[in-house]
Design a protein around this motif. Structure first.
Motif, PDB file in Angstrom:
ATOM      1  N   ARG A 143       0.821  -1.113   0.030  1.00  0.00           N
ATOM      2  CA  ARG A 143       0.100  -0.007  -0.085  1.00  0.00           C
ATOM      3  C   ARG A 143       0.822   1.307   0.086  1.00  0.00           C
ATOM      4  O   ARG A 143       0.875   1.925   0.844  1.00  0.00           O
ATOM      5  CB  ARG A 143      -0.907  -0.196   1.256  1.00  0.00           C
ATOM      6  N   ARG A 144       1.480   1.464  -1.037  1.00  0.00           N
ATOM      7  CA  ARG A 144       2.654   2.615  -1.030  1.00  0.00           C
ATOM      8  C   ARG A 144       2.059   3.758  -1.177  1.00  0.00           C
ATOM      9  O   ARG A 144       2.495   4.702  -0.763  1.00  0.00           O
ATOM     10  CB  ARG A 144       3.500   2.202  -2.296  1.00  0.00           C
ATOM     11  N   ASP A 145       0.917   3.951  -1.866  1.00  0.00           N
ATOM     12  CA  ASP A 145       0.226   5.252  -2.018  1.00  0.00           C
ATOM     13  C   ASP A 145      -0.652   5.772  -0.788  1.00  0.00           C
ATOM     14  O   ASP A 145      -1.160   6.762  -0.787  1.00  0.00           O
ATOM     15  CB  ASP A 145      -0.763   5.215  -3.156  1.00  0.00           C
ATOM     16  N   GLU A 146      -0.772   5.133   0.376  1.00  0.00           N
ATOM     17  CA  GLU A 146      -1.448   5.445   1.352  1.00  0.00           C
ATOM     18  C   GLU A 146      -0.443   5.844   2.424  1.00  0.00           C
ATOM     19  O   GLU A 146       0.486   5.838   2.436  1.00  0.00           O
ATOM     20  CB  GLU A 146      -2.179   3.972   2.106  1.00  0.00           C
ATOM     21  N   HIS A 147      -0.897   6.573   3.551  1.00  0.00           N
ATOM     22  CA  HIS A 147      -0.293   7.277   4.479  1.00  0.00           C
ATOM     23  C   HIS A 147       0.603   6.468   5.222  1.00  0.00           C
ATOM     24  O   HIS A 147      -0.132   5.500   5.734  1.00  0.00           O
ATOM     25  CB  HIS A 147      -1.318   8.287   5.207  1.00  0.00           C
ATOM     26  N   PRO A 148       1.745   6.604   5.708  1.00  0.00           N
ATOM     27  CA  PRO A 148       2.541   5.755   6.662  1.00  0.00           C
ATOM     28  C   PRO A 148       1.731   5.668   8.111  1.00  0.00           C
ATOM     29  O   PRO A 148       1.795   4.425   8.536  1.00  0.00           O
ATOM     30  CB  PRO A 148       3.856   6.666   6.428  1.00  0.00           C
ATOM     31  N   GLY A 149       1.030   6.395   8.534  1.00  0.00           N
ATOM     32  CA  GLY A 149       0.351   6.319   9.542  1.00  0.00           C
ATOM     33  C   GLY A 149      -0.652   5.099   9.480  1.00  0.00           C
ATOM     34  O   GLY A 149      -0.975   4.344  10.593  1.00  0.00           O
ATOM     35  N   LEU A 150      -1.235   4.808   8.473  1.00  0.00           N
ATOM     36  CA  LEU A 150      -2.315   3.745   8.193  1.00  0.00           C
ATOM     37  C   LEU A 150      -1.357   2.437   8.173  1.00  0.00           C
ATOM     38  O   LEU A 150      -1.950   1.512   8.887  1.00  0.00           O
ATOM     39  CB  LEU A 150      -2.982   3.832   6.903  1.00  0.00           C
ATOM     40  N   TRP A 151      -0.218   2.543   7.811  1.00  0.00           N
ATOM     41  CA  TRP A 151       0.518   1.402   7.849  1.00  0.00           C
ATOM     42  C   TRP A 151       0.637   0.868   9.420  1.00  0.00           C
ATOM     43  O   TRP A 151       0.702  -0.507   9.655  1.00  0.00           O
ATOM     44  CB  TRP A 151       1.771   1.321   7.213  1.00  0.00           C
TER      45      TRP A 151
END
Length: 182
Positions: free
Chosen positions: A38-46
């Protein structure tokens, strides 16, 4: 087999004994996989997803450890030590430790045999998913990705069957060794 020394030995035992170590590993893997897929999502979501995965896995591990501790009558550290002895096929000389190991072996064999009832169904569902992906790949004209996933699923199914066979053999061997020496 050479004896492990140094940092590798310490880290390996820390991961096998410590829920915190296992939780950190799951968190890092969860965040890493989130970042990879999920590269295009925000790192906080990771991080949030990794923490959610960690909470689920650690809750499951804690419940399993508690059930095993209740079945054997000893704590998690003793169970981990006995697990290492089982993997190395070491039969303890102490009668109390032998009795605990016998209960642990019986408990683990019971879990494996109970899980074996559902194994054909789980493997069948996994096989159907792989075949379904192959069919979808053939219909859409992108057979490469579907074939890759099908091969990975087939390899995973084979690995499950081999590890189950190996583990059953190990526990049956230990059960026989504990009975003949005790």
């Amino acid at each position: 087999m050479p004896q492990e020394v140094g940092a590798v030995h310490t880290v390996k035992h820390w991961f096998s004994d410590s829920l915190i170590g296992q939780g950190l590993l799951v968190l890092v893997l969860g965040v890493g996989l989130g970042a990879l897929f999920r590269r295009d999502e925000h790192p906080g979501l990771w991080v949030v997803q990794g923490a959610l995965y960690t909470a689920v896995v650690m809750g499951t591990l804690a419940v399993q450890r508690h059930r095993t501790a209740r079945a054997t009558g000893v704590g998690p550290r003793t169970i981990a030590d006995l697990g290492r002895k089982i993997r190395h096929r070491e039969v303890p000389r102490d009668p109390e430790e032998r009795a605990v190991m016998r209960r642990l072996v019986d408990d683990e064999l019971g879990k494996i045999e109970r899980g074996g009832r559902w194994l054909p169904y789980w493997l069948g569902v996994m096989g159907l998913v792989a075949v379904g992906l192959l069919v979808l790949g053939a219909i859409r004209g992108s057979l490469g990705y579907s074939l890759g996933v099908a091969v990975l699923v087939a390899a995973f199914i084979l690995w499950i069957l081999l590890m189950r066979r190996r583990t059953l053999g190990l526990y049956h061997h230990m059960r026989a060794a504990l009975r003949e020496n005790g």
